[in-house]
Design a protein around this motif. Structure first.
Motif, PDB file in Angstrom:
ATOM      1  N   UNK A 134     -14.237   4.378 -48.460  1.00 64.60           N
ATOM      2  CA  UNK A 134     -14.844   3.395 -47.564  1.00 64.60           C
ATOM      3  C   UNK A 134     -13.758   2.622 -46.832  1.00 64.60           C
ATOM      4  N   UNK A 135     -14.055   2.247 -45.586  1.00 62.84           N
ATOM      5  CA  UNK A 135     -13.090   1.521 -44.772  1.00 62.84           C
ATOM      6  C   UNK A 135     -12.709   0.193 -45.429  1.00 62.84           C
ATOM      7  N   UNK A 136     -13.709  -0.502 -45.981  1.00 62.28           N
ATOM      8  CA  UNK A 136     -13.418  -1.791 -46.632  1.00 62.28           C
ATOM      9  C   UNK A 136     -12.463  -1.602 -47.795  1.00 62.28           C
ATOM     10  N   UNK A 137     -12.667  -0.516 -48.576  1.00 61.54           N
ATOM     11  CA  UNK A 137     -11.774  -0.255 -49.717  1.00 61.54           C
ATOM     12  C   UNK A 137     -10.372   0.093 -49.240  1.00 61.54           C
ATOM     13  N   UNK A 138     -10.293   0.959 -48.228  1.00 59.14           N
ATOM     14  CA  UNK A 138      -8.993   1.368 -47.707  1.00 59.14           C
ATOM     15  C   UNK A 138      -8.243   0.174 -47.131  1.00 59.14           C
ATOM     16  N   UNK A 139      -8.954  -0.644 -46.343  1.00 59.13           N
ATOM     17  CA  UNK A 139      -8.329  -1.838 -45.766  1.00 59.13           C
ATOM     18  C   UNK A 139      -7.933  -2.836 -46.851  1.00 59.13           C
ATOM     19  N   UNK A 140      -8.840  -3.027 -47.807  1.00 58.77           N
ATOM     20  CA  UNK A 140      -8.565  -3.981 -48.883  1.00 58.77           C
ATOM     21  C   UNK A 140      -7.348  -3.590 -49.698  1.00 58.77           C
ATOM     22  N   UNK A 141      -7.251  -2.288 -50.063  1.00 56.38           N
ATOM     23  CA  UNK A 141      -6.096  -1.840 -50.852  1.00 56.38           C
ATOM     24  C   UNK A 141      -4.803  -1.987 -50.053  1.00 56.38           C
ATOM     25  N   UNK A 142      -4.851  -1.621 -48.777  1.00 53.55           N
ATOM     26  CA  UNK A 142      -3.633  -1.704 -47.952  1.00 53.55           C
ATOM     27  C   UNK A 142      -3.170  -3.149 -47.813  1.00 53.55           C
ATOM     28  N   UNK A 143      -4.111  -4.044 -47.449  1.00 59.44           N
ATOM     29  CA  UNK A 143      -3.750  -5.463 -47.289  1.00 59.44           C
ATOM     30  C   UNK A 143      -3.284  -6.073 -48.601  1.00 59.44           C
ATOM     31  N   UNK A 144      -3.991  -5.753 -49.681  1.00 59.19           N
ATOM     32  CA  UNK A 144      -3.645  -6.353 -50.973  1.00 59.19           C
ATOM     33  C   UNK A 144      -2.285  -5.892 -51.456  1.00 59.19           C
ATOM     34  N   UNK A 145      -2.001  -4.597 -51.314  1.00 65.38           N
ATOM     35  CA  UNK A 145      -0.697  -4.097 -51.747  1.00 65.38           C
ATOM     36  C   UNK A 145       0.425  -4.675 -50.896  1.00 65.38           C
ATOM     37  N   UNK A 146       0.185  -4.805 -49.582  1.00 66.88           N
ATOM     38  CA  UNK A 146       1.189  -5.456 -48.734  1.00 66.88           C
ATOM     39  C   UNK A 146       1.386  -6.910 -49.136  1.00 66.88           C
ATOM     40  N   UNK A 147       0.281  -7.561 -49.481  1.00 70.10           N
ATOM     41  CA  UNK A 147       0.359  -8.982 -49.847  1.00 70.10           C
ATOM     42  C   UNK A 147       1.035  -9.166 -51.199  1.00 70.10           C
ATOM     43  N   UNK A 148       0.702  -8.264 -52.153  1.00 74.06           N
ATOM     44  CA  UNK A 148       1.245  -8.422 -53.497  1.00 74.06           C
ATOM     45  C   UNK A 148       2.716  -8.033 -53.566  1.00 74.06           C
ATOM     46  N   UNK A 149       3.230  -7.380 -52.525  1.00 73.58           N
ATOM     47  CA  UNK A 149       4.645  -7.017 -52.526  1.00 73.58           C
ATOM     48  C   UNK A 149       5.547  -8.241 -52.624  1.00 73.58           C
ATOM     49  N   UNK A 150       5.166  -9.337 -51.945  1.00 71.12           N
ATOM     50  CA  UNK A 150       6.016 -10.536 -51.938  1.00 71.12           C
ATOM     51  C   UNK A 150       6.141 -11.146 -53.329  1.00 71.12           C
ATOM     52  N   UNK A 151       5.009 -11.443 -54.021  1.00 68.81           N
ATOM     53  CA  UNK A 151       5.172 -11.990 -55.371  1.00 68.81           C
ATOM     54  C   UNK A 151       5.828 -11.012 -56.335  1.00 68.81           C
ATOM     55  N   UNK A 152       5.527  -9.705 -56.204  1.00 65.98           N
ATOM     56  CA  UNK A 152       6.168  -8.733 -57.081  1.00 65.98           C
ATOM     57  C   UNK A 152       7.679  -8.663 -56.823  1.00 65.98           C
ATOM     58  N   UNK A 153       8.034  -8.704 -55.542  1.00 67.98           N
ATOM     59  CA  UNK A 153       9.457  -8.686 -55.204  1.00 67.98           C
ATOM     60  C   UNK A 153      10.146  -9.944 -55.733  1.00 67.98           C
ATOM     61  N   UNK A 154       9.437 -11.080 -55.671  1.00 73.28           N
ATOM     62  CA  UNK A 154       9.988 -12.313 -56.221  1.00 73.28           C
ATOM     63  C   UNK A 154      10.220 -12.170 -57.717  1.00 73.28           C
ATOM     64  N   UNK A 155       9.232 -11.619 -58.416  1.00 71.95           N
ATOM     65  CA  UNK A 155       9.382 -11.395 -59.851  1.00 71.95           C
ATOM     66  C   UNK A 155      10.562 -10.480 -60.142  1.00 71.95           C
ATOM     67  N   UNK A 156      10.671  -9.405 -59.370  1.00 74.66           N
ATOM     68  CA  UNK A 156      11.748  -8.437 -59.601  1.00 74.66           C
ATOM     69  C   UNK A 156      13.120  -9.056 -59.315  1.00 74.66           C
ATOM     70  N   UNK A 157      13.210  -9.835 -58.229  1.00 71.97           N
ATOM     71  CA  UNK A 157      14.498 -10.440 -57.863  1.00 71.97           C
ATOM     72  C   UNK A 157      14.950 -11.502 -58.859  1.00 71.97           C
ATOM     73  N   UNK A 158      13.992 -12.034 -59.633  1.00 67.86           N
ATOM     74  CA  UNK A 158      14.346 -13.041 -60.634  1.00 67.86           C
ATOM     75  C   UNK A 158      14.743 -12.420 -61.971  1.00 67.86           C
ATOM     76  N   UNK A 159      14.577 -11.116 -62.100  1.00 65.16           N
ATOM     77  CA  UNK A 159      14.919 -10.466 -63.356  1.00 65.16           C
ATOM     78  C   UNK A 159      16.385 -10.649 -63.748  1.00 65.16           C
TER      79      UNK A 159
END
Length: 573
Positions: free
Chosen positions: A273-298
C-alpha cells in the motif's frame, strides 16, 4: 552486545558509587516519563505528516493534533533535559567525593604501590570521561524513545514488513559490532599509555632543575620517553576513534540500502500500500538521525567503560558512610603503646627484592622522648607508619593498653598521632583547628619559629606556603604542634634546618612536648643530641639492633668514672 554491556557497566558503577546519596526518585521518574513523552511526540508528528501526505483523516483533526504535539514536544524535551542533567551532575559530584573517600580509606601501602600518576589519572582523566558519557544520557533517553516509538509505528503499518526490517538491521548491527572490539582495545591501550604520560609530566614539573642542568638527559627524556609515550596515546586514540567513524559510516550506508530495498525491490516482489510504503520510507529517514546520534555516542560510552575499568583496577577499598570519619573529640587516655611481634614485608621494585621489617617488639609510654636511628633503608619510616596505624602489619599486633588495634578501631587509633614526615604535605590552612583562639596560638608559634615576617594567619588561612624547604618544615611543625595529640613523630625534621633551629628543636620544642606528657619519637641521625633522649632505638636491616635507655647509660657511665677515680658512688647507684 558490547555496547549494552559497557552501558550497564558504567551505570552499575555509578549506582554503586552513589549508594549513599538519596536522589529524589519522583523527579527521576518524571524525567524518564518526560523523555518518553518527547519521543512519542516526535513519532506522533511523523504519523500526522504521513497521514496527510497519504490523504487520510480530516484536516481539522490533523491541525489540532499537529498543534498539540508542537506544544508537548518542546515542553517535554525541556523537562526531560533539565531534570536528567541535574541528576547526572549530582551523580558526578557524588562520584568525585566517593573516589576521594575511597582514596582516604584505602590502605596507605596500596596507594604507594599504585603511585601518584595512576591516582591522578583516575581523578583527572577517568572522572571527566565518565562525566562526558553522563552528559549525553538525556539525549540517549530521548532518542531511544523515538526509535522505539518509530518501530512501534512501523509495526502498526505492517508487522510482516517490520520483521524483515528487523532481520536486516540485525545483520547491520552485527557487522557494525565486529570492528568495535578492536576499537575498544585501542582505547584501553591509549588509557594505559595516559598513566605513563602522567608519570612523565610529573618528571617534567618535579625534575625541571635536573633536566635543565643536563642537555643529553633532557634530550633523551623529551625525544625518547615523553615523545614516544605521547605518540602512543595519540596513535591508539586516533585508530580507535577512526574505527568508530568507519563503523558509523557503514551503519549509515546500510540504512540507505534498506530504504532502497523497500522502495525498489519490495514493490516488485509483492504489492505494498502507498501509505505503508510512504510511512516506512519517511520513518526510516526520520529514525536515521536519532540512530546516528546513538551510534556516534558509542565511543563516549566505550571510553567511559574503559575509565570505569581503570578505576576498578586500582583496587581501592569501599568507602563507608561519613560517620566513619567522625570519632571522639579527643582520644581516651592510655598508658602503654606496644608492638608485639610486628612484621611487614614489601617489594622494592627498583632493587628487585623484598624487604622485611621485624619481627619487632617494643613498648612506648607517655612522657618519653625516643630517638629512632639507623642507616638508610633500615626500616625507620616503615616502623613509624606501622606504629601510627598507617601500615597494617602482616604478622603481630599493635596494642594500646593491651588491646589490639583492629580494622574497626584503626582510624580512631590514628587520632592519637601528629607527625611531620620527611615527604610531608603542607596545607594552606589550619584545617580542623579554626577559630580566633587557634589564630592567636598560631601567631605565637610563628614568632617562636621566626616566621612571622614571612607568613600571616587570618581565619585559619596561611598567607603563603611558597617558602624554602626549611621554612615549610617549620610551618608543618607549627601545624602538628597545634594539634595537641598524645604522640608526636618527626621524620628527619632537623635535616633541612639551620643550626639555630636545630638547637631550638632539640633543646626546646622536644623537651617541651615531653614535659606536657607527650610521647615524642624523633627519627634522627643527629647523634650529638642523643643524650637528650630517654631511649635510643637503632634499626639495622629491619631488626632492632638495640633499644638503649639513655638515662641509665649516663648513670652507668658516671658510676664507672667514679670507680676509676676512687670516688664514692652516687646515692642509689
Amino acid at each position: 552486545m558490547q555496547v549494552l554491556k559497557d552501558f550497564l557497566k558504567v551505570t552499575g558503577f555509578l549506582i554503586r558509587a552513589s549508594a549513599n546519596i538519596r536522589y529524589p526518585r519522583a523527579l527521576v521518574a518524571v524525567a524518564v516519563v518526560a523523555g518518553v513523552v518527547s519521543g512519542v511526540s516526535n513519532t506522533g508528528l511523523l504519523a500526522v505528516i504521513n497521514s496527510r501526505l497519504s490523504g487520510g483523516g480530516s484536516t481539522r483533526n490533523a491541525v489540532l493534533a499537529f498543534a498539540a504535539l508542537c506544544l508537548v514536544l518542546p515542553l517535554s524535551r525541556l523537562v526531560s533535559h533539565v531534570l536528567l542533567i541535574s541528576f547526572t551532575e549530582r551523580a558526578m559530584l557524588d562520584l568525585r567525593l566517593h573516589l576521594c573517600r575511597q582514596l582516604l580509606v584505602t590502605r596507605l601501602r596500596r596507594l604507594e604501590e599504585l603511585g601518584p600518576h595512576r591516582l591522578l589519572g583516575a581523578l583527572t582523566s577517568d572522572v571527566p570521561t565518565i562525566a562526558s558519557a553522563l552528559t549525553v544520557l538525556p539525549h540517549l533517553c530521548m532518542h531511544m524513545a523515538i526509535v522505539v516509538c518509530c518501530f512501534a509505528y512501523l509495526g502498526w503499518l505492517s508487522w510482516g514488513l517490520l520483521i524483515g526490517v528487523l532481520a536486516f538491521l540485525t545483520f547491520a548491527i552485527v557487522s557494525y559490532q565486529l570492528p568495535l572490539t578492536r576499537a575498544f582495545r585501542y582505547l584501553r591501550r591509549g588509557r594505559d599509555d595516559w598513566d605513563v604520560l602522567l608519570k612523565h609530566f610529573r618528571a617534567v614539573t618535579e625534575g625541571a632543575k635536573e633536566l635543565k642542568l643536563h642537555r643529553e638527559r633532557r634530550r633523551e627524556f623529551l625525544d625518547g620517553k615523553l615523545r614516544a609515550t605521547a605518540r602512543g596515546v595519540e596513535k591508539n586514540n586516533v585508530i580507535g576513534n577512526a574505527i568508530f567513524v568507519a563503523a558509523s559510516s557503514w551503519g549509515h550506508i546500510m540504512f540507505f540500502v534498506l530504504i532502497g530495498l523497500i522502495l525498489f525491490v519490495l514493490p516488485s516482489v509483492r504489492p505494498v500500500a502507498l501509505e505503508t510504503l510512504t510511512g516506512y520510507t519517511l520513518t526510516l529517514l526520520y529514525v536515521m538521525v536519532p540512530l546516528e546520534t546513538l551510534i556516534n555516542r558509542l565511543p563516549d560510552i566505550g571510553r567511559a567503560s574503559v575509565a570505569v575499568a581503570k578505576i576498578e583496577q586500582l583496587g581501592l577499598d569501599e568507602a563507608e558512610a561519613d560517620e566513619e570519619y567522625l570519632g571522639a573529640d579527643a582520644p581516651p587516655a592510655w598508658e602503654r603503646l606496644s608492638l608485639a611481634g610486628v612484621k611487614h614485608t614489601y617489594h622494592l621494585e627498583r632493587e628487585n627484592r623484598s624487604f622485611t621489617l621485624g619481627p619487632i617488639d617494643l613498648d612506648f609510654r607517655p612522657g618519653e622522648l625516643v630517638f629512632l636511628t639507623g642507616g638508610n633503608g633500615s626500616g625507620k619510616t616503615t616502623l613509624a607508619k606501622l606504629l601510627m596505624g598507617l601500615y597494617v602489619p602482616e604478622e603481630g599486633e599493635v596494642l594500646l593498653d593491651g588491646r589490639p588495634v583492629t580494622d574497626q578501631t584503626r582510624d580512631e587509633f590514628r587520632q592519637n598521632f601528629s607527625a611531620v614526615f620527611s615527604d610531608f604535605f603542607l596545607f594552606d590552612s589550619l584545617l580542623g583547628m579554626g577559630g580566633d583562639a587557634a589564630d592567636a596560638r598560631a601567631r605565637e608559634h610563628l614568632a617562636e619559629l621566626q616566621l612571622e615576617h614571612k607568613v600571616t594567619i587570618e581565619g585559619g588561612v596561611l598567607s603563603t606556603t611558597e617558602l624554602s624547604q626549611g621554612q615549610r618544615k617549620r610551618l608543618a611543625l607549627l601545624t602538628a604542634y597545634m594539634e595537641d595529640r598524645p604522640v608526636y613523630l618527626f621524620d628527619e625534621w632537623a635535616a633541612d634546618q639551620d643550626p639555630q633551629f636545630k638547637e631550638l628543636f632539640y633543646y626546646q620544642l622536644l623537651p617541651d612536648l615531653k614535659a606536657r606528657g607527650k610521647l615524642v619519637i624523633a627519627i634522627s641521625h643527629d647523634d650529638r643530641y642523643y643524650h637528650l633522649a630517654d631511649r635510643v632505638i637503632k634499626l639495622d636491616y629491619g631488626r632492632v639492633e638495640y633499644d638503649r635507655c639513655q638515662l641509665l647509660t649516663a648513670e652507668l657511665l658516671g658510676a664507672a668514672a667514679a670507680i676509676e677515680e676512687g670516688e664514692p658512688l652516687p646515692s642509689g647507684a
